[in-house]
Write a protein that holds these residues in place. Sequence first.
Motif, PDB file in Angstrom:
ATOM      1  N   ILE A  58     -13.091  -5.851  12.327  1.00  0.00           N
ATOM      2  CA  ILE A  58     -12.229  -5.420  13.191  1.00  0.00           C
ATOM      3  C   ILE A  58     -10.665  -6.078  13.102  1.00  0.00           C
ATOM      4  CG2 ILE A  58     -11.851  -5.207  15.703  1.00  0.00           C
ATOM      5  CD1 ILE A  58     -14.644  -5.297  16.242  1.00  0.00           C
ATOM      6  N   SER A  59      -9.757  -5.279  12.867  1.00  0.00           N
ATOM      7  CA  SER A  59      -8.420  -5.585  12.825  1.00  0.00           C
ATOM      8  C   SER A  59      -7.366  -5.243  13.827  1.00  0.00           C
ATOM      9  CB  SER A  59      -7.839  -5.499  11.313  1.00  0.00           C
ATOM     10  OG  SER A  59      -8.019  -4.175  10.985  1.00  0.00           O
ATOM     11  N   LEU A  60      -6.399  -6.029  13.947  1.00  0.00           N
ATOM     12  CA  LEU A  60      -5.123  -5.561  14.737  1.00  0.00           C
ATOM     13  C   LEU A  60      -4.006  -5.673  13.994  1.00  0.00           C
ATOM     14  CD1 LEU A  60      -3.862  -5.083  17.671  1.00  0.00           C
ATOM     15  CD2 LEU A  60      -3.845  -7.571  17.882  1.00  0.00           C
ATOM     16  N   ASN A  61      -3.287  -4.401  13.751  1.00  0.00           N
ATOM     17  CA  ASN A  61      -2.137  -4.361  12.786  1.00  0.00           C
ATOM     18  C   ASN A  61      -2.717  -5.073  11.393  1.00  0.00           C
ATOM     19  OD1 ASN A  61      -0.953  -3.016  14.880  1.00  0.00           O
ATOM     20  ND2 ASN A  61       0.001  -4.847  15.777  1.00  0.00           N
ATOM     21  N   GLY A  62      -3.655  -4.919  10.992  1.00  0.00           N
ATOM     22  CA  GLY A  62      -3.928  -5.269   9.505  1.00  0.00           C
ATOM     23  C   GLY A  62      -4.531  -6.759   9.480  1.00  0.00           C
ATOM     24  N   GLU A  63      -4.424  -7.486  10.701  1.00  0.00           N
ATOM     25  CA  GLU A  63      -5.088  -9.066  10.889  1.00  0.00           C
ATOM     26  C   GLU A  63      -6.325  -8.952  11.330  1.00  0.00           C
ATOM     27  OE1 GLU A  63      -2.303 -12.113  11.978  1.00  0.00           O
ATOM     28  OE2 GLU A  63      -0.931 -10.524  12.582  1.00  0.00           O
ATOM     29  N   PRO A  64      -7.303  -9.697  10.671  1.00  0.00           N
ATOM     30  CA  PRO A  64      -8.620  -9.882  11.408  1.00  0.00           C
ATOM     31  C   PRO A  64      -8.358 -10.372  12.798  1.00  0.00           C
ATOM     32  CG  PRO A  64      -8.750 -10.609   9.102  1.00  0.00           C
ATOM     33  CD  PRO A  64      -7.190 -10.255   9.650  1.00  0.00           C
ATOM     34  N   LEU A  65      -9.077  -9.859  13.784  1.00  0.00           N
ATOM     35  CA  LEU A  65      -9.109 -10.216  15.204  1.00  0.00           C
ATOM     36  C   LEU A  65      -9.893 -11.403  14.905  1.00  0.00           C
ATOM     37  CD1 LEU A  65     -10.052  -7.462  17.600  1.00  0.00           C
ATOM     38  CD2 LEU A  65      -7.863  -8.672  17.454  1.00  0.00           C
TER      39      LEU A  65
END
Length: 184
Positions: A58-65
């Motif tokens: 799961i990522s937010l704007n390409g960063e792993p949450l």
Amino acid sequence: MLKTKNVSLKKGNTLILQQVSCEMRSNEIVLLLGKSGSGKTSLLRCLAQIESSYQGEISLNGEPLVSLPSKRRGQSIGFVPQTYALFPHMNTLENCRRPLRIVLGLEQKEATARAKEMLGSLFMEPWTESYPHELSGGQQQRAAIARALALDALFLLLDEPTSALDPENVDRLIGILKNFKQQG
């Protein structure tokens, strides 16, 4: 963008989610439909990082949450569970104000103003001093939604957001959500 890739969740011997992949962009309203027990709440709990035993990404704007600090996750993803999760020892105003102080680091005066604004947008002004046990289910739900909206998160996850609302308040909530979408 909030993105899942091959997210699976198993509880005991029960597979709840199996290789779920999806993308949600900010300024987009996404609706999860499915019968009871199909995993909608479980997926939201994974997205909000309340459920941590999932497999996949799961990522937010390409960063792993999972790699984001909890404060940044709290500023990025707002979550309103089915049970509303209001603190029973805090009145409605404090339930909305406290996360603004802790997560966003706002001063008391600014946090109070923002909390009152969000509560007002959901017609909760008469109940700012009321405690959760003094509120109806629909009022508790609106207080929880106001709390999440006040954090101004990039993504707002609402689990059964209209379940305890009467038709008039359902229409109000839909209007408020559309307004927030238009505001970005």
